[in-house]
Design a protein around this motif. Structure first.
Motif, short mmCIF file in Angstrom:
data_model
loop_
_atom_site.label_atom_id
_atom_site.label_comp_id
_atom_site.label_asym_id
_atom_site.label_seq_id
_atom_site.Cartn_x
_atom_site.Cartn_y
_atom_site.Cartn_z
N ARG A 229 -2.09 2.13 1.41
CA ARG A 229 -0.76 2.35 1.99
C ARG A 229 0.13 3.09 1.00
NH1 ARG A 229 2.02 -2.70 4.56
NH2 ARG A 229 3.35 -1.08 5.41
N VAL A 230 -0.03 2.77 -0.29
CA VAL A 230 0.79 3.45 -1.30
C VAL A 230 0.51 4.95 -1.25
CG1 VAL A 230 1.26 3.65 -3.75
CG2 VAL A 230 0.76 1.42 -2.77
N MET B 202 7.28 19.07 -6.01
CA MET B 202 6.27 19.18 -7.08
C MET B 202 6.35 18.00 -8.05
SD MET B 202 6.60 23.26 -7.71
CE MET B 202 5.44 23.48 -9.04
N VAL B 203 7.59 17.61 -8.38
CA VAL B 203 7.73 16.49 -9.31
C VAL B 203 7.24 15.19 -8.67
CG1 VAL B 203 9.38 15.11 -10.61
CG2 VAL B 203 9.61 17.59 -10.56
N THR C 57 3.44 15.04 -8.76
CA THR C 57 2.82 14.60 -10.01
C THR C 57 3.10 13.13 -10.28
OG1 THR C 57 4.78 15.35 -11.19
CG2 THR C 57 2.90 16.80 -11.22
N LEU D 211 -0.68 11.92 -8.79
CA LEU D 211 -1.63 12.30 -9.84
C LEU D 211 -1.84 11.11 -10.77
CD1 LEU D 211 -0.64 15.91 -10.89
CD2 LEU D 211 -2.28 15.14 -9.19
N ALA E 181 -1.14 17.85 -14.86
CA ALA E 181 0.16 17.26 -14.52
C ALA E 181 1.35 18.04 -15.07
CB ALA E 181 0.21 15.82 -15.01
N LYS F 69 4.81 19.69 -13.16
CA LYS F 69 6.15 19.14 -13.40
C LYS F 69 7.09 20.22 -13.92
CE LYS F 69 5.38 15.02 -15.40
NZ LYS F 69 5.57 13.97 -16.41
N ARG G 119 6.75 -1.52 -4.48
CA ARG G 119 7.08 -0.25 -3.83
C ARG G 119 7.22 -0.43 -2.33
NH1 ARG G 119 2.94 2.06 -7.13
NH2 ARG G 119 3.85 2.85 -9.05
N SER H 80 9.49 -1.54 4.26
CA SER H 80 8.65 -2.73 4.11
C SER H 80 7.76 -2.51 2.91
CB SER H 80 7.81 -2.90 5.38
OG SER H 80 6.98 -1.76 5.52
N PRO H 81 7.36 -3.58 2.25
CA PRO H 81 6.52 -3.43 1.06
C PRO H 81 5.21 -2.73 1.39
CG PRO H 81 6.70 -5.73 1.70
CD PRO H 81 7.65 -4.98 2.55
N ILE H 82 4.79 -1.80 0.52
CA ILE H 82 3.51 -1.14 0.77
C ILE H 82 2.49 -1.55 -0.28
CG2 ILE H 82 4.41 0.84 2.03
CD1 ILE H 82 4.36 2.40 -0.54
N GLU H 83 2.84 -2.50 -1.13
CA GLU H 83 1.86 -3.01 -2.07
C GLU H 83 1.86 -4.52 -1.96
OE1 GLU H 83 2.26 -0.73 -6.03
OE2 GLU H 83 4.18 -1.62 -5.63
N ARG I 80 -1.24 -7.97 -6.49
CA ARG I 80 -1.92 -6.85 -7.15
C ARG I 80 -1.05 -6.26 -8.26
NH1 ARG I 80 -6.11 -3.59 -4.32
NH2 ARG I 80 -5.55 -2.16 -5.97
N HIS J 61 1.50 -3.52 -22.78
CA HIS J 61 1.38 -2.82 -24.08
C HIS J 61 2.15 -3.58 -25.13
CE1 HIS J 61 -0.28 0.43 -21.87
NE2 HIS J 61 0.82 0.62 -21.18
#
Ligand code: HEM
Ligand code: FES
Lengths: 370, 553
Positions: free
Chosen positions: A65-66, A134-135, A138, A142, B261, B265, B505, B509-512, B516, B526
């Motif tokens: 879904r994400v 585009m931003v 990424t 990505l 990437a 950007k 996220r 509605s929540p998609i995650e 998880r 980290h």
């Protein structure tokens, strides 16, 4: 490797490539590379460039879904960008065709006032959305990898070998020994350099021929004309008023240093008036005429505040007092505005009695000498 | 190396074949791979230079379009164009062509305004970029040369701004040109000679617009292009600096590879900059020359204001007292010379020489690739803020007539306020900045030693209340943190060390799945030892009522 051929007509070199080319082809034969996956090859090449991929946050899982939400978002952004770009094009091309004309018209409204904001707004929106898309792409779709690349210091080997090549080559020139050549080279360099710069000499012109900075077109008996070219009589102006006047020559109203302010003082100003030394008779009755060109940086001084008798320059706010020979009383100007000696001719119109007796406008190095 | 059609590694797809054809001829695979793999550090402040670069590209594109219509001739013509209020007026051909661009060329006004906005953004981006280089110490060895090139770029962009501003030959630009003519005349000894060379005689002459045009569209852009190329080549060669942080050393660069990437950007940023300039160019009017009217040496519009980056010179000119210096032999050094030639000369010389000055004073000759946080170099930071304060007082003085009018203050008072402010504000700013830097440093050390404030108050058995602190790393027997300050930001709030799970996220509605996300976060904890922080995050409070802190002294 075979020995280089030296026979005439041969290519003079070995027929097979030497060891000092491109990548590590000896170690990574085509066969070996063919067994590696694309990802492995990518990382191998990166390693060869001193880059190591430390850690990858994977892209959203395909089909999750994400991912679907992100894909929708990015696609929507690009679609909106396209829409907005097409709309800008329609406005641009359609104006004056099926839309009203884009050209400026006196009504100050309507389509011509909308045309520029519309193409700019829509076009700008389109481009911004392209960038945003585009931003987003990424950021959301990505994988985020963190890579680290080594920084290399200069190599001693490179320095020494390059130095040897350079110095060895220079040494064969033998210039240190062949002094005569060195000296002639210096002489030649001077001459040729001078010759190449020579054309710039055409730019140089002598500012001290005649006295261009110290003179204007005003001469004895020249009429003072308004901007529209009409002459002025003493009765024409109200006390306390100011008129900008120009010399009666063709293009006089566009001359950069001739513009003059003709001021009629009010009675109380007349009683206060203290002209500069030796210039008591420069005015005429209650009229005085001063240069309009600021003695600071040459802006036209223009704001006359009659209650305080001050003339203000809008550029850096120098203020000149008209009752005191236009002396600067505030701001960065250092000198009074020069006064034009005036009188009236036999027809009763104002005329100059001579040119300004000093240079008008900004100060310069040898102003006092000319 | 004989190849046969079946040999391994021989491309079979059309794209692969084409690539092979190219590489056979140009041998670019190696350099191309090195470029794709180049690592760029990621920090928002590294985008400032890019913004400058992109606005320069936009200036080149829009400026080229403008040259199709602009005519730098100073011949007098009578206006007969679309803009009715000016019909029949005498003006130079240059001004007429600008009106034509604005009113008779489809979209011409848009491109003119786009060009002007991009110019303002260009100079602004360079200045802010310069500030980031300055305050983070990116100019230190080995990057002094790039700093010098940067200063040259800044000076040249001023030159571009001035010459461009003068081209329309409207009342405002003509007034600016007149002042420049006076500034040139004010140079001792050679002033009049230089003026005669530049203007081909007395002000205004017939040549000056044509000359400024060629300076604006050919000479300076060519130099800018060359310098920017060298600037960027040097950046690639020396590699980018980075802020200190986990895994970052003087001998590496941590970040993203150019491809895939970073390139996308950066491209995105280009389009955003372009889009913003275009939107401004369409929506926000700038320099409406038809309202100023054609240039006439006897007229001036009130409140004539230069573009923002020249205002500090206007300000210095207003503030400098009327001090002509009369020398024996009736020679004069005009007062105008000091604020307009000497002052910018000193400012730019100091700016250019700063890396050398700092190196001499600190005797720091080492190469640096890790940036500094401004707070860790209080003297430099305070010097920079002081210079900035000086600049800002000058800039405000450049608009002091507008301020005086808006707030009904006397102009003379404004001038004196500027003169006094110029002397006393910068030292005050220096002292203040210095204190702030020390304060921030101290707070960093405090958090490292005592840990983060958790907001949890605990009552000790003997009745004393203490606030529970979360240490950032291992602690000694007194509960004092043992982490040393490494020049990197120190977390100041619990959420920065995982005090709370990141937001789930999904907009409507929540998609995650929350579980998880939790897992994922646990995975890439980290820096912190996961167990330690987890205790705090699961229940929102320390499970045993506090880690092994002693009460704070
Ligand atoms: C036309 C104007 C300019 C352009 C197009 C430009 C472009 C760039 C770009 C894209 C970067 C890399 C990204 C970054 O570090 O922000 C950079 C780096 C740099 N710039 Fe500029 N710049 C300009 C003006 C300046 C100025 C005015 C200065 C200083 C006086 C300067 C000094 C530097 C230095 C020292 C670096 C290396 C920084 C580092 O490696 O961290 N540049 N420039
Ligand atoms: S030009 Fe008049 S005050 Fe500067």
């Amino acid at each position: 490797m075979s020995a280089p051929h030296t026979t005439p007509g041969s290519t003079g070199g070995s027929e097979t490539p030497g060891p000092l080319h491109g990548g590590p082809d000896e170690e990574y034969t085509p066969e070996r590379l063919a067994t590696m996956t694309r990802e492995e090859l990518d990382l191998l090449g990166a390693r060869y460039d001193g880059v190591q991929v430390l850690h990858v946050d994977p892209a959203p899982e395909p089909g999750s879904r994400v991912e679907k939400a992100a894909v929708r978002q990015v696609a929507m952004t690009f679609a909106l960008a396209g829409l907005s770009a097409f709309a800008a094009f329609v406005v641009y091309a359609g104006s004056g065709w099926f839309l009203p004309d884009w050209q400026w018209d006196i009504t100050e409204g309507g389509w011509s006032a909308l045309f520029t904001p519309l193409i700019g707004g829509l076009g700008g929106l389109a481009l911004t959305l392209v960038g945003v898309g585009m931003v987003l792409f990424t950021k959301k779709l990505l994988p985020h990898e963190t890579a680290v690349q080594d920084k290399h210091d200069g190599s001693h080997f490179d320095r020494v070998t390059t130095g040897a090549s350079l110095m060895g080559g220079l040494n064969t020139y033998g210039l240190a020994r062949r002094k005569l050549i060195t000296r002639s080279l210096v002489f030649m360099g001077g001459g040729v350099g001078l010759m190449l710069l020579m054309p710039l000499g055409g730019l140089i012109r002598n500012p001290n021929v005649g006295n261009p900075l110290g003179t204007t077109s005003w001469t004895e008996g020249m009429r003072l004309l308004r901007g529209d070219g009409s002459p002025i009589r003493p009765g024409d102006q109200q006390p306390g008023s100011l008129e900008t006047v120009f010399p009666a020559v063709p293009g006089g109203n566009l001359e950069s240093d001739a513009a003059t302010m003709l001021i009629r003082l009010r009675p109380e100003q007349v009683s206060l008036e203290r002209p500069r030394e030796g210039q008591d008779d420069f005015g005429y009755g209650d009229y005085v005429a001063y240069s309009k060109i600021c003695t600071h940086a040459g802006c036209p001084v223009s704001l006359y505040e009659q209650e305080t008798s001050r003339i203000l320059c809008p550029c850096h706010q120098s203020q000149f007092d008209v009752t005191q020979g236009a002396k600067p009383v505030f701001g960065p100007a250092t000198r009074p505005l020069p006064q034009l000696p005036i009188t009236v001719d036999d027809e009763g119109f104002f005329v100059a009695r001579s040119d300004y007796i000093e240079a008008v406008g900004p100060t310069y190095w040898n102003r006092e000498r000319i | 190396m004989a190849r046969t059609a079946t040999a391994p590694g021989v491309p079979t797809t059309p794209l692969g074949k084409a690539a092979l054809e190219i590489d056979d001829r140009l041998i670019v695979a190696g350099p191309l791979r090195r470029t794709l793999n180049k690592v760029f550090p990621d920090h928002w402040s590294f985008l400032l230079g890019e913004i400058a670069l992109y606005s320069f590209v936009i200036l080149l594109l829009s400026g080229t379009y403008l040259t199709f219509y602009y005519d730098a001739a100073m011949t007098e013509v009578v206006y007969e164009g679309t803009y009715a209020p000016m019909r029949g007026l005498e003006m130079t051909a240059a001004y007429e062509s600008t009106l034509k661009l604005s009113f008779d060329v489809r979209g011409g006004l848009f491109i003119r305004q786009l060009h002007h906005w991009a110019a303002l953004l260009f100079v602004a981006a360079i200045v802010v970029h310069l500030l980031r280089i300055f305050f983070t110490g990116a100019f230190r060895r080995p990057r002094e040369t790039n700093w010098l090139i940067g200063v040259a770029l800044l000076v040249l962009s001023f030159a571009m701004g001035f010459t461009g501003y003068s081209l329309p030959d409207d009342l405002l630009s003509g007034t600016g040109l007149r002042i420049v003519s006076a500034i040139i005349l004010s140079i001792p000894v050679v002033g009049t000679w230089v003026h005669w060379a530049v203007f081909d005689g007395d002000y205004v002459g017939e040549e000056i617009l044509g000359r400024m045009y060629i300076v604006h569209v050919l000479i300076v852009p060519a130099i800018l292009l060359g310098l920017i190329a060298v600037h960027l080549l040097m950046l690639v060669k020396q590699k980018h600096t980075q802020f200190p942080g986990p895994g970052r050393t003087e001998h590496n660069v941590v970040g993203n590879r150019l491809f895939p990437a970073f390139a996308v950007k950066a491209g995105g940023l280009f389009f955003i900059v372009f889009g913003v300039c275009a939107a401004l160019g369409g929506l926000v009017q700038i320099n409406p020359v038809w309202l100023w009217g054609p240039y006439n040496p006897a007229q001036v519009s009130a409140a004539s204001q230069p573009d923002w980056y020249v205002m500090f010179l206007d300000g210095s000119t207003r503030l400098f007292p009327a001090w002509d210096i009369n020398l024996p032999g009736n020679y004069t050094i005009p007062a105008l010379f000091w604020p307009t030639v000497v002052l910018p000369g000193i400012i730019f010389t100091l700016l250019a020489a700063y890396p050398v000055i700092e190196r001499k004073l600190t005797r720091d000759e080492a190469s640096h690739h890790l940036l500094q946080r401004p707070r860790d170099v209080p003297v430099r930071t305070s010097l920079g803020m002081m210079a900035l304060a000086f600049y800002i007082v000058l800039m405000f003085s450049g608009g002091n007539d507008v301020i005086a009018e808006k707030f009904d203050i006397s102009l003379n008072a404004m001038t004196w306020a500027g003169r006094i402010g110029l002397v006393i504000v910068p030292p005050i700013v220096y002292l203040l900045t210095y204190r702030i830097c020390l304060g921030l440093q101290k707070h960093d050390r405090e958090v490292l030693e005592h840990g983060l404030e958790t907001g949890v108050i605990r009552r000790l058995p003997h009745g004393e209340f203490i606030e529970v602190h979360q240490p950032l790393g291992p602690v000694d027997e007194h509960g004092h943190g043992q982490l040393a300050y490494g020049g990197a930001p120190v977390p100041k709030r619990m959420n920065q060390v995982g005090g709370a799970r990141r937001a789930i996220r999904g907009f409507f509605s929540p998609i995650e799945e929350p579980a998880r996300v939790e897992l994922e976060q646990r995975r890439d904890e980290h820096g912190l030892s996961a167990a330690e922080s987890r205790e705090l995050t699961t229940s929102g409070r320390p499970s045993d009522g506090g880690r092994p802190q002693e009460p704070r002294d």
